[in-house]
Design a protein around this motif. Structure first.
Motif, PDB file in Angstrom:
ATOM      1  N   PHE A 149       0.787  -1.231   0.000  1.00 14.46           N
ATOM      2  CA  PHE A 149       0.000   0.000   0.000  1.00 14.46           C
ATOM      3  C   PHE A 149       0.824   1.289   0.000  1.00 14.46           C
ATOM      4  N   ASP A 150       2.121   1.209   0.230  1.00 13.70           N
ATOM      5  CA  ASP A 150       2.937   2.425   0.261  1.00 13.70           C
ATOM      6  C   ASP A 150       4.372   2.058  -0.089  1.00 13.70           C
ATOM      7  N   ASN A 151       4.666   1.992  -1.379  1.00 16.06           N
ATOM      8  CA  ASN A 151       5.990   1.549  -1.813  1.00 16.06           C
ATOM      9  C   ASN A 151       6.507   2.439  -2.942  1.00 16.06           C
ATOM     10  N   CYS A 152       7.554   1.989  -3.613  1.00 18.98           N
ATOM     11  CA  CYS A 152       8.190   2.811  -4.642  1.00 18.98           C
ATOM     12  C   CYS A 152       7.253   3.119  -5.798  1.00 18.98           C
ATOM     13  N   ALA A 153       6.290   2.242  -6.072  1.00 20.87           N
ATOM     14  CA  ALA A 153       5.353   2.464  -7.176  1.00 20.87           C
ATOM     15  C   ALA A 153       4.177   3.333  -6.744  1.00 20.87           C
ATOM     16  N   THR A 154       3.543   2.994  -5.625  1.00 15.08           N
ATOM     17  CA  THR A 154       2.375   3.764  -5.185  1.00 15.08           C
ATOM     18  C   THR A 154       2.747   5.200  -4.851  1.00 15.08           C
ATOM     19  N   LEU A 173      -8.541   1.533 -16.246  1.00 15.64           N
ATOM     20  CA  LEU A 173      -7.957   0.284 -15.754  1.00 15.64           C
ATOM     21  C   LEU A 173      -8.828  -0.936 -16.036  1.00 15.64           C
ATOM     22  N   ASP A 174      -9.687  -0.859 -17.034  1.00 19.12           N
ATOM     23  CA  ASP A 174     -10.594  -1.971 -17.311  1.00 19.12           C
ATOM     24  C   ASP A 174      -9.840  -3.267 -17.615  1.00 19.12           C
ATOM     25  N   GLU A 175      -8.700  -3.163 -18.263  1.00 19.54           N
ATOM     26  CA  GLU A 175      -7.957  -4.370 -18.635  1.00 19.54           C
ATOM     27  C   GLU A 175      -7.353  -5.071 -17.419  1.00 19.54           C
ATOM     28  N   PHE A 176      -7.313  -4.394 -16.266  1.00 20.87           N
ATOM     29  CA  PHE A 176      -6.755  -5.006 -15.062  1.00 20.87           C
ATOM     30  C   PHE A 176      -7.763  -5.901 -14.345  1.00 20.87           C
ATOM     31  N   GLN A 216      -5.516  -0.769  -7.115  1.00 16.27           N
ATOM     32  CA  GLN A 216      -4.522  -1.291  -6.176  1.00 16.27           C
ATOM     33  C   GLN A 216      -3.484  -2.165  -6.865  1.00 16.27           C
ATOM     34  N   TYR A 217      -3.792  -2.649  -8.077  1.00 14.68           N
ATOM     35  CA  TYR A 217      -2.797  -3.436  -8.815  1.00 14.68           C
ATOM     36  C   TYR A 217      -1.504  -2.656  -8.992  1.00 14.68           C
ATOM     37  N   MET A 218      -1.605  -1.334  -8.974  1.00 17.28           N
ATOM     38  CA  MET A 218      -0.454  -0.498  -9.294  1.00 17.28           C
ATOM     39  C   MET A 218       0.570  -0.417  -8.176  1.00 17.28           C
ATOM     40  N   PHE A 219       0.442  -1.266  -7.143  1.00 17.30           N
ATOM     41  CA  PHE A 219       1.555  -1.389  -6.200  1.00 17.30           C
ATOM     42  C   PHE A 219       2.720  -2.136  -6.848  1.00 17.30           C
ATOM     43  N   LEU A 220       2.438  -2.815  -7.962  1.00 13.61           N
ATOM     44  CA  LEU A 220       3.483  -3.507  -8.718  1.00 13.61           C
ATOM     45  C   LEU A 220       3.966  -2.610  -9.855  1.00 13.61           C
ATOM     46  N   PRO A 221       5.267  -2.438 -10.021  1.00 14.34           N
ATOM     47  CA  PRO A 221       5.789  -1.543 -11.060  1.00 14.34           C
ATOM     48  C   PRO A 221       5.265  -1.823 -12.464  1.00 14.34           C
ATOM     49  N   LYS A 226       1.616   0.057 -16.905  1.00  8.80           N
ATOM     50  CA  LYS A 226       0.425  -0.124 -17.740  1.00  8.80           C
ATOM     51  C   LYS A 226      -0.641   0.910 -17.397  1.00  8.80           C
ATOM     52  N   GLY A 227      -0.772   1.205 -16.096  1.00  6.65           N
ATOM     53  CA  GLY A 227      -1.748   2.203 -15.677  1.00  6.65           C
ATOM     54  C   GLY A 227      -1.434   3.574 -16.238  1.00  6.65           C
ATOM     55  N   PHE A 228      -0.150   3.948 -16.233  1.00  3.75           N
ATOM     56  CA  PHE A 228       0.249   5.235 -16.800  1.00  3.75           C
ATOM     57  C   PHE A 228       0.020   5.261 -18.313  1.00  3.75           C
ATOM     58  N   ALA A 229       0.259   4.147 -18.975  1.00  4.74           N
ATOM     59  CA  ALA A 229       0.107   4.098 -20.433  1.00  4.74           C
ATOM     60  C   ALA A 229      -1.346   4.312 -20.853  1.00  4.74           C
TER      61      ALA A 229
END
Length: 413
Positions: A149-154, A173-176, A216-221, A226-229
């Motif tokens: 919940f609080d890392n380098c990506a989030t 984020l529909d594809e997630f 919340q998937y975006m805790f993974l780089p 993909k979220g930014f794209a």
């Protein structure tokens, strides 16, 4: 030796910017040609690196500046470093370094590095630069790290949203939406790390078996990239793409990737079950009990139970709560191990305890797919072994009780 040298150089670069960066950054005005990018690094060979890494790159040709802001660093000189790490109280920090040093570190580790330039206006770049440099101030750069919940990506995602509030950034984020839990998500990265996967499933409880939202998937780089794209940002009253697709800065040599080890926890635990079953059959034929085996089984699982309990209640780690592994790794097994090793008849309370242990083991196995926590398959043979020995010990105690009034009578238990 080369690996240790480049690690030392990398840390020295971080230290340099930690001491000098504030003075360099304060009040700096980016030129119109400056760029700010999301940097995504692929998995590494070590467990701590297997989930990848995210950072922010800032380039300005006008001054020759090319630096990386990195939320994934910590200070080994922190007082009580290891204790704080175990308790979940270790402070991570935002660091800055030359991008060339950062890239060198990842090329030496054979980890791919990708870049996505943020589609920002000069005013937006300056605003985000102000956020980063303010975050880099000594009083702001430290934070309590949380893997999920609080890392380098989030921190990067949340920082960008804090810079441009009121829905100026929208993530598509529909594809997630694949109904993944947090455990499912990290399991995607763990096939090359079977022992790391085993350790994670030992320590982390049912908290990470809740379904994660696409956000919340975006805790993974990788998912942050993909979220930014697929994200958009408001510019002049219109939503425009936040970034493009990742562009490779360095691609790993796939021929150097490590192979998955053949000796895995699953294999080890099934071998243990086969040995325990063979010893139990041999004991049954001789109407005896192998006390050393029972002592070892209950001692190890009892010790694990104490670890589970401490991780749940004695630390600030959110993910170690509600650990249903306590149903087979029971702390009181440590006490039972002492009694079960003695060459005496079992006291009544111990018979009841062992019957309960066997019953709980049976319930665990029967309900394996439906428990609120997803257990590692290597735990199954351990649960079967404990249940088998507990049931056999009670059966033998009833079938062939040991007289304890005289030492001349041959003891069978």
């Amino acid at each position: 030796m080369k690996k240790h040298l480049k690690t030392l150089l990398f840390l020295l670069a971080f230290c340099f910017y930690a001491l000098q960066g504030q003075a360099q950054f304060e009040g700096y005005q980016l030129s119109p040609d400056a760029k700010i990018s999301l940097i995504t690094c692929s998995s590494g060979n070590d467990l701590y690196a297997v989930f990848g890494h995210s950072a922010v790159r800032v380039q300005d040709p006008a001054s020759g500046m090319d630096i990386i802001f990195n939320y994934g660093t910590f200070d080994f000189n922190e007082p009580n470093f290891y204790l704080k790490f175990a308790q979940g109280k270790l402070r991570y920090k935002l660091s800055a370094a030359h991008f060339s040093d950062f890239l060198y570190s990842y090329t030496m580790d054979n980890r791919s590095v990708y870049e996505q330039v943020l589609n920002l206006t000069p005013e937006q770049r300056q605003k985000y630069w102000g956020f980063l440099t303010h975050n880099f101030l000594p009083e702001n750069r430290f934070y309590l790290y949380d893997f999920f919940f609080d890392n380098c990506a989030t921190r990067i995602r949340d920082g960008l949203e804090a810079t441009f509030p009121d829905n100026q950034i929208a993530f598509q984020l529909d594809e997630f939406d694949r109904d993944y839990t947090f455990r499912n998500l990290i399991d995607l990265y763990l096939p090359p790390q079977p022992w790391g996967d085993f350790g994670i499933d030992l320590a982390l409880g049912a908290v990470i078996d809740q379904e994660a939202t696409p956000y919340q998937y975006m805790f993974l780089p990788d998912y942050l990239s993909k979220g930014f794209a697929n994200a958009t940002i408001m510019q002049n009253g219109h939503m425009v793409p936040l970034t493009g697709l990742p562009q490779a800065v360095f691609l790993q040599d796939t021929s150097r990737l490590p192979e998955t080890p053949l000796f895995t926890p699953l294999l080890l635990c099934w071998v243990i079950l086969v040995l325990v079953t063979a010893i139990t059959v041999f004991d049954f034929m001789r109407r005896r009990r192998s006390r050393a085996l029972d002592f070892t089984l209950f001692l190890i699982t009892g010790f694990l139970g104490v670890v589970f309990l401490l991780l749940w209640f004695a630390t600030d780690h959110q993910a170690t709560a509600n650990n249903f592994n306590l149903l087979w790794g029971i702390p009181t097994h440590l006490i039972v191990a002492i009694y079960i090793a003695k060459k005496v008849a079992l006291p009544k309370w111990l018979e009841v305890y062992l019957l309960l242990t066997a019953a709980i083991s049976a319930l665990l196995v029967i309900g394996w797919p439906w428990w609120p926590q997803q257990f590692h398959m290597a735990f199954l043979p351990i649960v079967l072994a404990i249940g088998m020995r507990a049931a056999y010990t009670v059966w033998l105690s009833k079938k062939a009780p040991v007289p304890v009034t005289t030492s001349k009578v041959k003891e069978r238990i």
